[in-house]
Design a protein around this motif. Structure first.
Motif, short mmCIF file in Angstrom:
data_model
loop_
_atom_site.label_atom_id
_atom_site.label_comp_id
_atom_site.label_asym_id
_atom_site.label_seq_id
_atom_site.Cartn_x
_atom_site.Cartn_y
_atom_site.Cartn_z
N UNK A 236 20.64 43.82 10.67
CA UNK A 236 21.80 43.98 11.54
C UNK A 236 21.76 45.31 12.27
N UNK A 237 21.36 46.39 11.58
CA UNK A 237 21.27 47.71 12.22
C UNK A 237 20.25 47.68 13.36
N UNK A 238 19.12 47.06 13.12
CA UNK A 238 18.08 47.00 14.15
C UNK A 238 18.50 46.08 15.29
N UNK A 239 19.12 44.97 15.00
CA UNK A 239 19.51 44.01 16.04
C UNK A 239 20.50 44.61 17.03
N UNK A 240 21.36 45.50 16.56
CA UNK A 240 22.35 46.13 17.45
C UNK A 240 21.70 47.04 18.50
N UNK A 241 20.46 47.38 18.30
CA UNK A 241 19.77 48.27 19.25
C UNK A 241 19.15 47.52 20.43
N UNK A 242 19.33 46.21 20.48
CA UNK A 242 18.72 45.39 21.53
C UNK A 242 19.80 44.69 22.33
N UNK A 243 19.55 44.53 23.64
CA UNK A 243 20.52 43.84 24.49
C UNK A 243 20.34 42.32 24.39
N UNK A 244 21.10 41.59 25.19
CA UNK A 244 21.07 40.12 25.14
C UNK A 244 19.70 39.57 25.55
N UNK A 245 18.93 40.34 26.31
CA UNK A 245 17.60 39.90 26.74
C UNK A 245 16.50 40.30 25.78
N UNK A 246 16.84 40.95 24.68
CA UNK A 246 15.84 41.35 23.70
C UNK A 246 15.16 42.67 24.00
N UNK B 71 6.65 42.83 7.55
CA UNK B 71 7.55 42.68 6.41
C UNK B 71 8.66 41.69 6.75
N UNK B 72 9.40 41.21 5.76
CA UNK B 72 10.42 40.17 6.01
C UNK B 72 11.44 40.54 7.10
N UNK B 73 11.96 41.77 7.07
CA UNK B 73 12.94 42.17 8.08
C UNK B 73 12.33 42.13 9.48
N UNK B 74 11.09 42.57 9.60
CA UNK B 74 10.43 42.57 10.90
C UNK B 74 10.21 41.15 11.41
N UNK B 75 9.80 40.24 10.51
CA UNK B 75 9.63 38.84 10.93
C UNK B 75 10.95 38.27 11.43
N UNK B 76 12.04 38.56 10.72
CA UNK B 76 13.34 38.05 11.13
C UNK B 76 13.80 38.67 12.45
N UNK B 77 13.55 39.97 12.64
CA UNK B 77 13.92 40.63 13.89
C UNK B 77 13.11 40.07 15.05
N UNK B 78 11.82 39.90 14.87
CA UNK B 78 10.95 39.35 15.92
C UNK B 78 11.45 37.96 16.32
N UNK B 79 11.77 37.15 15.32
CA UNK B 79 12.27 35.79 15.57
C UNK B 79 13.61 35.83 16.33
N UNK B 80 14.52 36.71 15.90
CA UNK B 80 15.83 36.81 16.56
C UNK B 80 15.70 37.27 18.01
N UNK B 81 14.80 38.23 18.26
CA UNK B 81 14.62 38.74 19.62
C UNK B 81 13.95 37.70 20.52
N UNK B 82 13.06 36.90 19.95
CA UNK B 82 12.40 35.85 20.73
C UNK B 82 13.43 34.81 21.19
N UNK B 83 14.43 34.57 20.34
CA UNK B 83 15.47 33.61 20.71
C UNK B 83 16.35 34.15 21.82
N UNK B 84 16.48 35.47 21.96
CA UNK B 84 17.30 36.07 23.01
C UNK B 84 16.62 36.00 24.38
N UNK B 85 15.31 35.94 24.39
CA UNK B 85 14.57 35.98 25.67
C UNK B 85 14.66 34.67 26.41
#
Length: 177
Positions: free
Chosen positions: A76-86, A163-177
């Protein structure tokens, strides 16, 4: 003469103890050395001690490691650092969150391919909005996610398992693009 070490992996210790207990109850009140070795081998899933010793243990598939859950707070901390476009809006203060965010840039670099500094800069420019591509390039190197030729002419992504958090962040940001 030194004895050969025999590796014994026990994926389910409870099941092992239950099987060994049954063998001990059914056998002699005090089993001999070889009988005890056979009981241990059978409890571990082998026919007998010779089967274990004969290399069967080395040919058994190793059980897969259980998946490590990701830390939802870090994600959640890392996700807040990215805009709607990833795209990354600002650079985090905490080193652990910086490392997590750099994985997202790592995922956008081509695998097993040399890149010039200009190509890495283009990838960094598309990745962030705070205007410090040199910081991102250095962070890739510092976190062991990319390597740079001694003369600085080429960069290459280092292939690693995120690592698990990075995989989840990469996946979440890919969905924003």
């Amino acid at each position: 003469m030194p004895r050969e070490a025999i590796a014994l992996s026990i994926p389910d210790l409870s099941d092992f103890a239950r099987r060994l207990g049954r063998d001990l109850e059914a056998g002699d009140p005090r089993p001999g050395h070889l009988s005890l070795l056979n009981m241990i081998a059978r409890a571990a899933g082998f026919r007998n001690y010779q089967h274990l010793r004969g290399g069967a243990a080395r040919s058994l598939p190793t059980p897969p490691e259980p998946p490590v859950p990701s830390d939802p707070k870090k994600l959640a901390q890392a996700s807040r650092l990215f805009d709607a476009g990833g795209r990354m809006i600002r650079w985090p203060k905490k080193t652990s969150i910086q490392a997590l965010c750099v994985w997202a840039l790592w995922a956008r670099l081509p695998a097993r391919q040399d890149m010039t500094e200009a190509e890495v800069n283009r990838a960094a420019e598309a990745f962030h909005l705070f205007g410090d591509r040199a910081l991102l390039r250095r962070s890739l190197i510092d976190h062991g996610l990319a390597e740079r030729a001694r003369d600085g002419s080429t960069y290459r992504r280092i292939e690693r398992q995120p690592p698990p958090e990075a995989r989840d962040l990469i996946r979440a940001l890919a969905e924003r693009q």
